[in-house]
Design an enzyme around this catalytic site. Structure first.
Site, mmCIF file in Angstrom:
data_model
loop_
_atom_site.group_PDB
_atom_site.id
_atom_site.type_symbol
_atom_site.label_atom_id
_atom_site.label_comp_id
_atom_site.label_asym_id
_atom_site.label_seq_id
_atom_site.Cartn_x
_atom_site.Cartn_y
_atom_site.Cartn_z
ATOM 1 N N ASN A 1 39.677 41.936 39.562
ATOM 2 C CA ASN A 1 41.021 42.439 39.260
ATOM 3 C C ASN A 1 42.028 41.329 38.974
ATOM 4 O O ASN A 1 43.230 41.487 39.175
ATOM 5 C CB ASN A 1 41.525 43.389 40.364
ATOM 6 C CG ASN A 1 41.350 42.830 41.750
ATOM 7 O OD1 ASN A 1 41.570 41.637 41.959
ATOM 8 N ND2 ASN A 1 40.969 43.675 42.691
ATOM 9 N N SER B 1 45.248 44.535 48.716
ATOM 10 C CA SER B 1 44.223 44.930 49.685
ATOM 11 C C SER B 1 42.812 44.574 49.249
ATOM 12 O O SER B 1 41.897 44.557 50.078
ATOM 13 C CB SER B 1 44.312 46.442 49.950
ATOM 14 O OG SER B 1 43.993 47.165 48.772
ATOM 15 N N ASP B 2 42.620 44.298 47.966
ATOM 16 C CA ASP B 2 41.265 44.030 47.465
ATOM 17 C C ASP B 2 41.288 42.944 46.399
ATOM 18 O O ASP B 2 40.759 43.120 45.300
ATOM 19 C CB ASP B 2 40.652 45.325 46.909
ATOM 20 C CG ASP B 2 39.157 45.180 46.613
ATOM 21 O OD1 ASP B 2 38.507 44.318 47.240
ATOM 22 O OD2 ASP B 2 38.649 45.927 45.761
ATOM 23 N N LEU B 3 41.878 41.805 46.725
ATOM 24 C CA LEU B 3 41.971 40.721 45.749
ATOM 25 C C LEU B 3 40.586 40.122 45.530
ATOM 26 O O LEU B 3 39.976 39.573 46.451
ATOM 27 C CB LEU B 3 42.943 39.651 46.248
ATOM 28 C CG LEU B 3 43.263 38.535 45.252
ATOM 29 C CD1 LEU B 3 43.973 39.088 44.029
ATOM 30 C CD2 LEU B 3 44.118 37.456 45.909
#
Length: 242
Positions: A175, A169-171
């Site tokens: 991260n 959801s938050d690439l």
């Protein structure tokens, strides 16, 4: 899930992997307890602090779940009540364990806590700490550009995640990690899920590209070049040289 242990107390529900941690209790999810034991080995400096702690089976990352957006300014770390299995920490625990069992390069989950009070709950997660690793944002800020072979590895790793049907959801560039052997790792799977193939795979890559461009506008020393994206896509599409 194989090896998963569970227990429920008056205060909380706990899940844990006994190969990663002995049976956890309330103190294991309190940074102050780890500090009292002199077993804090560091902390992150992001929007919310994550603590790096020294466990019996290896170092771990302790993360408390916080709300985002306008609601988060009021409720901070309180979530509307839902079943244990659908709660934030437990969903991430399950997904990480499944991904690790499938051979994807993600940290294994160690333990999770779901603490209910009235109509809300709070949640925490302990995961293994990837030794000698740094996120690519920090590497490109401190050391300059990554070479093409590393970008190809990043692309191939994202593709492996997508081929397993995992939507991140938050690439972004914060991260994606590289360890001392230049192995690529993916982290931060809060609110992520498994999906059937679809347009979300391309959208995931585009989200990563936006994050790289955004960081470049904020920091001239950020070692990102538009040409790096060609190397990423060569890795993602499997068209790079063997």
């Amino acid at each position: 899930m194989s090896g998963l242990q569970k227990k429920e107390t008056a205060a909380a529900v706990y899940w844990w992997d006994p190969t990663r941690i002995a049976e956890p209790d309330e103190p294991h999810f309190q940074p102050s307890w780890w500090q009292e034991q002199d077993r804090v080995v560091g902390s992150s400096t992001g929007r919310n602090v994550a603590w790096f702690v020294q466990g019996e089976q290896g170092n771990m990352v302790l993360r408390h779940y916080y709300r985002g957006g306008l609601v988060g300014k009021v409720l901070t770390d309180q979530f509307w009540l839902e079943s244990v299995e659908k709660s934030r920490a437990m969903r991430e625990f399950q997904l990480l364990q499944w991904m690790a069992d499938e051979g994807l390069p993600v940290p294994r989950p160690c333990a999770a806590r779901y603490a209910r009070r009235g109509l809300i709950y709070r949640a925490d997660l302990l995961i293994e700490m990837i030794p000698n690793s740094r996120d690519i944002f920090r590497m490109m800020t401190d050391q300059g550009p990554l070479d093409s072979a590393l970008w190809q590895s990043v692309g191939a790793t994202v593709r492996a995640m997508h081929d397993k049907g995992v939507y991140h959801s938050d690439l972004n560039c914060h991260n994606i990690m590289l360890d001392s052997d230049n192995k690529v790792w993916l982290i931060d799977f809060d609110k992520c899920e498994r999906r059937e193939p679809g347009e979300w795979q391309q959208a995931n890559c585009e989200r990563l590209l936006r994050s790289l461009r955004k960081e470049l506008t904020k920091n001239d020393s950020f070692g990102w070049k538009e040409s790096d994206w060609s190397a990423f896509m060569a890795g993602y599409q499997g068209t790079h040289a063997a």
